[in-house]
Write an enzyme that holds these catalytic residues in place. Structure first.
Site, short mmCIF file in Angstrom:
data_model
loop_
_atom_site.label_atom_id
_atom_site.label_comp_id
_atom_site.label_asym_id
_atom_site.label_seq_id
_atom_site.Cartn_x
_atom_site.Cartn_y
_atom_site.Cartn_z
CB CYS A 302 -13.56 87.19 54.35
SG CYS A 302 -14.37 88.34 53.36
NE ARG A 331 -17.35 97.31 52.67
CZ ARG A 331 -17.79 96.42 51.75
NH1 ARG A 331 -18.49 96.51 50.71
NH2 ARG A 331 -17.74 95.13 51.98
CD GLN A 349 -21.29 92.16 53.90
OE1 GLN A 349 -20.56 91.52 54.62
NE2 GLN A 349 -20.72 92.81 52.92
CG ASP A 351 -20.32 87.65 54.87
OD1 ASP A 351 -20.37 87.02 53.68
OD2 ASP A 351 -19.28 88.39 55.18
CG HIS A 353 -16.74 83.73 54.86
ND1 HIS A 353 -17.20 84.66 55.86
CD2 HIS A 353 -16.44 84.59 53.66
CE1 HIS A 353 -17.02 85.95 55.31
NE2 HIS A 353 -16.52 85.50 54.03
CE LYS A 434 -17.29 89.13 40.65
NZ LYS A 434 -17.72 90.30 41.18
CG HIS A 480 -16.04 85.02 50.12
ND1 HIS A 480 -15.56 85.85 51.18
CD2 HIS A 480 -14.67 84.65 49.39
CE1 HIS A 480 -14.15 85.84 51.12
NE2 HIS A 480 -13.62 85.06 49.88
ZN LIG Z 1 -16.17 87.25 52.75
#
Ligand SMILES: [Zn+2]
Ligand SMILES: [Zn+2]
Length: 616
Positions: A302, A331, A349, A351, A353, A434, A480
């Protein structure tokens, strides 16, 4: 949403933890107890038998037999109260140092949860202000335990249970503390439900993605690369690729544009985003030999995408801006917590946005919900959604009005999209409400998969703006979303869901041709069909080995290949064949015999349209 059956099951499981402790205390009188909570499907208790004794699974029979006696006695669970200092004295007298520590924390801070306690004081003697005056105890027969309850009325009312395993567990999860032993049990209302659960576990063992990953040659780990860093073989990469391509096609149809960011960043970025404080110890740090800047491997995408948004002035007419990227984050998970693909250090991911005006949030979220539904429907998994909303506490950032509107929007969208959902007040992230999606797999287990998260905070922290119609600068709302979530984790779920029997469009090998002999004609014909299939984009192979046809067919079964075609004299002369269809595949219409060309084109079409049933 109290469900009396669930409440009763909870009380039963918790009571069984006490009953197990009762039995263990009878068998090992010097035992020291830690905590004994209810967990999914059962309970556990942490015990310390001292430096020289250790429990093993061989002791389960003995413990279960002793538990059966406690249950047969059907003694009541009796609640009592003691002033906290008396309770501490009780723990001391009875040689229960762990309980003593918990009581001191309770007295000082009103809680025993390590995560809510001041680390410096944790486990020290409580002096000064007292948060708790009295504590409650429960007694069943000869065993007494510090406990808030609730319990069933008496030890006879606990349903069916089984002890499952014993594992090492550091006291309060801290590796500097003594290591205790955690004994897990499962429990259900009836013996039948327990049986069903144990059968499900048996089935789960057969489907274990680590086992199938090896058998089907999907991924490997290497000591030289490191733990938690899976390497995907050509076959495993097909899985990743097919699932990713599908998720990406849904993004594109919803107006998302692909972006691309590097995998390392100055740590500054994470200080601005606020992630440094929260995730600082999960970051892999990277050193430059050239500059003194500190770098990290990105733990999320992000903040990077925000920099793309911020690179140009944005007008209300530009919004919503929608970025997506399939990319890996890193991570530094604890080695002890890594397992197969379920928990890894390199997390890929899918992912995205979106940056939207407040009046566009509904449209953006609606599109994402539809994408999530489309994907999981195609994969044959049913979905349930948790709408995670704020409560009245002050831990949530962002304007309350924005929150209220967003939550109302989410609720309405869940209804209009006919999502099965429930609301969880107090479960929102501090930055916004969320939707967490849970998918149910083929053996009834639920897994958290996709998420859609609104964010009112990052746009603020990064000073993201757009110019409104009236010329004033305004903050966009960030949304997200990951549909597959972590692709590694998702694969662990999906491999087990399918038991490795992937549908045509996902299968690493879609068609296997089997030759009946190694004669020139046969080999040439098989080669021709192979080329035709490849031209159509099929993942097709030939088994021209010197084995018997029966052995080759069994091999194709072991590899769970959807279609197998035997090529012999008859097939070569007629150019027609009957494919063997993998047994689990649902057939909607069978063809008695077809020519090779027709067959290959049908498979290519099935693959392209991601069908779940076959017409062959
Ligand atoms: Zn994000
Ligand atoms: Zn209890």
């Amino acid at each position: 949403m109290a469900d009396p059956n669930q409440d009763n099951l909870y009380a039963m499981r918790h009571s069984l933890a006490h009953i197990m402790a009762t039995a263990i205390q009878r068998l090992w009188p010097g035992v020291k107890f830690g905590v004994g909570p209810v967990v999914e499907n059962g309970f556990y208790y942490d015990v310390d038998l001292g430096p020289d004794a250790k429990l093993s699974e061989d002791d389960f029979e003995k413990i279960e037999a002793e538990m059966a006696k406690v249950i047969a006695d059907n003694v009541p669970f009796e609640r009592s109260q003691k002033p906290v200092d008396e309770a501490i004295a009780w723990a001391k007298e009875n040689g229960q140092p762990y309980k003593e520590e918990l009581l001191n924390d309770l007295k000082r801070a009103g809680t025993t949860l390590a995560k809510d306690l001041d680390a410096a004081e944790l486990g020290t003697i409580a002096e000064g202000d007292v948060q708790v005056e009295n504590v409650s105890f429960y007694k069943d027969g000869d065993f007494t335990d510090l406990c808030r309850g609730p319990h069933v009325e008496s030890t006879g009312k606990v349903g069916a249970f089984k002890l499952m395993r014993v594992a090492g567990a550091y006291w309060r999860g801290n590796e500097k503390n003594p290591q205790m032993q955690r004994i897990y049990g499962v429990a259900f209302g009836t013996p039948k439900e327990l049986r069903q659960y144990l059968d499900m576990l048996e089935e789960a063992k057969k489907r274990d993605h680590r086992k199938l990953g090896k058998e089907l040659d999907l991924f490997v780990f290497s000591d030289l690369v490191g733990s938690g860093l899976p390497l995907f073989t050509p076959r495993g990469t097909v899985l990743r690729e097919q699932l990713t391509l599908f998720a990406e096609s849904l993004r594109r149809e919803s107006g998302f544009e692909r972006v691309s960011v590097p995998h390392i960043t100055k740590t500054e970025l994470y200080k601005v985003s606020g992630h440094w404080d929260k995730f600082g110890d999960e970051l892999f740090l990277v050193e430059s030999q050239e500059t003194s800047d500190k770098f990290a491997l990105k733990p999320m995408n992000c903040p990077h995408h925000n920099q793309i948004y911020a690179s140009l002035p944005r007008s209300y007419r530009d919004l919503p801006l929608k970025y997506f990227e399939t990319t890996t984050v890193y991570r530094d998970e604890k080695t002890g917590e890594l397992g197969g693909l379920s928990r890894v250090r390199s997390i890929t991911q899918d992912d995205s946005h979106a940056y939207a005006r407040p009046d566009q949030v509904a449209e953006v979220v609606a599109g994402l919900i539809t994408d999530v539904q489309t994907l999981y429907l195609t994969l044959g998994m049913s979905l349930r959604a948790r709408l995670s909303f704020r409560d009245d506490s002050d831990k949530y950032l962002g304007e309350p009005k924005l929150w209220d509107e967003a939550q109302a929007t989410i609720r309405e969208l869940a209804q209009t999209n006919q999502l099965e959902f429930f609301e969880a007040t107090g479960e929102a992230a501090f930055y916004g409400p969320k939707i967490d999606f849970m998918a149910t797999d083929a053996i009834g287990r639920e897994h958290q998969v996709a998420t859609v998260q609104l964010d009112f905070v990052q746009p603020e922290r990064f000073g993201l703006e757009y110019t409104a119609e009236d010329g004033t600068p305004q903050r966009p709302v960030m949304v997200h979303c990951a549909i597959l979530g972590s692709i590694e984790r998702f694969l662990s779920v999906y491999i087990e869901h399918t038991a490795g029997k992937f549908p045509i469009w996902v299968a690493p090998e879609q068609v296997r041709l089997i030759t009946v002999n190694q004669e020139e004609d046969t080999v040439a014909f098989a080669g021709k069909i192979l080329d035709q299939g490849k031209t159509l984009g099929l993942r097709i192979s030939v088994d021209n080995s010197n084995e018997s046809v029966g052995k080759k067919i069994r091999d194709a079964e072991v590899w769970k290949v959807p279609y197998t075609v035997v090529i012999g004299v008859k097939e070569i002369s007629s150019e027609r064949m009957i494919p063997r269809v993998r047994k689990d595949m649902e057939v909607i219409a069978t063809h008695p015999e077809m020519n090779f060309d027709e067959f290959l084109k049908t498979v290519a079409n099935e693959s392209k349209s991601r069908v779940t049933k076959t017409s062959l």
